[in-house]
Design an enzyme around this catalytic site. Structure first.
Site, mmCIF file in Angstrom:
data_model
loop_
_atom_site.group_PDB
_atom_site.id
_atom_site.type_symbol
_atom_site.label_atom_id
_atom_site.label_comp_id
_atom_site.label_asym_id
_atom_site.label_seq_id
_atom_site.Cartn_x
_atom_site.Cartn_y
_atom_site.Cartn_z
ATOM 1 N N SER A 136 0.848 -1.198 0.000
ATOM 2 C CA SER A 136 0.000 0.000 0.000
ATOM 3 C C SER A 136 0.880 1.243 0.000
ATOM 4 O O SER A 136 2.006 1.225 0.529
ATOM 5 C CB SER A 136 -0.873 0.018 1.256
ATOM 6 O OG SER A 136 -1.531 1.270 1.390
ATOM 7 N N TYR A 140 -1.697 -0.697 10.314
ATOM 8 C CA TYR A 140 -1.885 -1.158 8.929
ATOM 9 C C TYR A 140 -0.698 -0.713 8.058
ATOM 10 O O TYR A 140 -0.125 -1.508 7.309
ATOM 11 C CB TYR A 140 -3.196 -0.581 8.392
ATOM 12 C CG TYR A 140 -3.398 -0.741 6.905
ATOM 13 C CD1 TYR A 140 -3.886 -1.934 6.367
ATOM 14 C CD2 TYR A 140 -3.116 0.312 6.022
ATOM 15 C CE1 TYR A 140 -4.076 -2.074 4.997
ATOM 16 C CE2 TYR A 140 -3.309 0.172 4.660
ATOM 17 C CZ TYR A 140 -3.783 -1.016 4.147
ATOM 18 O OH TYR A 140 -3.970 -1.154 2.793
#
Ligand code: NAP
Length: 247
Positions: A142, A156
């Site tokens: 990501s 995350y």
């Protein structure tokens, strides 16, 4: 012989778009999911109707025994030649001071341990050191690994940092074993994942900050994954494709 790909977390979002795109490219597609059997089975049925070979297999890939069983099931279909480590979750947005160890560990086992375990089982089958014929792995990281997720989900973001480092290390470790390992880093993609973080319209909120002034689609990520898996990328390993509209 037909190429066989496992796409983890493919019942919806980027995983589902990737499964569809790869099936159109001629792969036999294994659609892994955790809870959403209806959606995964529907996707497999749709791809099969369109002429592809596709099947849905349930497994929580954060659990070692379930990963081992998943790959044993795939062995019955044909030798795996490609792996897309797409599974990734986030939880409700909050600053680090509010995060419990349980939450952090859940994020890390789901986003990081799963990736290690699936790579391990894939390598046992693809690596020429183990009698395999080679293959390709794409990890889905990501933009958060670069940005850090402050105030929203540092856990995350850090898990995606681990995925980046795994990609770099493993790509070199297995480069002489016929296996390429690459990574995509999507940014702001329209999927249901943002609702899990408590902000379904997050992509729209952030659109003014994205240089291209729009969010991305799961299909746009899927095409980059497919290229990295393909023979067109035969000299590409340890590489990262950022799909974040210039952010
Ligand atoms: P999503 O819509 O939330 O889909 C996640 C998928 O993962 C679902 O199919 C879910 O299956 C599955 N899954 C979750 N935990 C699992 C587990 N333990 N075992 C097996 N399957 C599991 O997510 P997405 O937005 O498509 O994201 C896909 C990947 O792209 C993730 O790695 C994410 O971090 C990354 N990414 C997304 C964005 C974005 O803007 N959307 C940006 C950057 C990176 P069930 O529904 O059956 O549980």
């Amino acid at each position: 012989m037909k190429k066989v790909v496992l796409v983890t977390g493919a019942s919806r979002g980027i995983g589902a778009a990737t499964a569809k795109h790869l099936s159109e490219a001629g792969y036999t597609v294994i659609i892994n999911y955790r809870h959403n059997a209806d959606k995964a089975e529907q996707l497999a049925a749709q791809l099969t109707q369109d002429g592809a070979t596709a099947m849905a297999i349930q497994a929580d890939v954060s659990q070692e025994n379930e990963v081992v069983q998943l790959f044993e099931q795939i062995d019955k279909i044909g030798p795996i030649t490609a792996l897309v480590n797409n599974v990734g979750i986030l939880q409700k947005q909050m600053p680090l001071v509010q995060m419990s160890a349980q939450r952090i560990n859940h994020i890390l086992t789901t986003n990081v341990t799963s990736c290690f375990l699936c790579c391990r089982e894939a390598l046992k089958r693809m690596s020429t050191d183990f009698g395999g014929k080679g293959g390709a792995i794409v990890n889905v990281s990501s933009a958060a690994s670069r940005i850090g997720g402050p105030g929203e989900y540092i856990d995350y973001a850090a898990s995606k940092g681990a995925v980046d480092t795994l990609t770099t290390g493993l790509s070199v470790e297995v480069a002489a074993q016929g296996v390429r390992v690459n990574c995509v880093r999507p940014g702001f993609i329209y999927t249901d994942m943002h609702a899990d973080g408590g902000e379904p319209n997050r992509v729209d909120r952030l659109t003014p900050l994205i240089p291209m002034k729009r969010g991305g689609t799961p299909h746009e990520v899927a095409t980059a994954i497919a290229w990295l898996l393909s023979e067109e990328a035969s000299y590409v390993t340890g590489s990262f494709i950022d799909l974040a509209g210039g952010k």
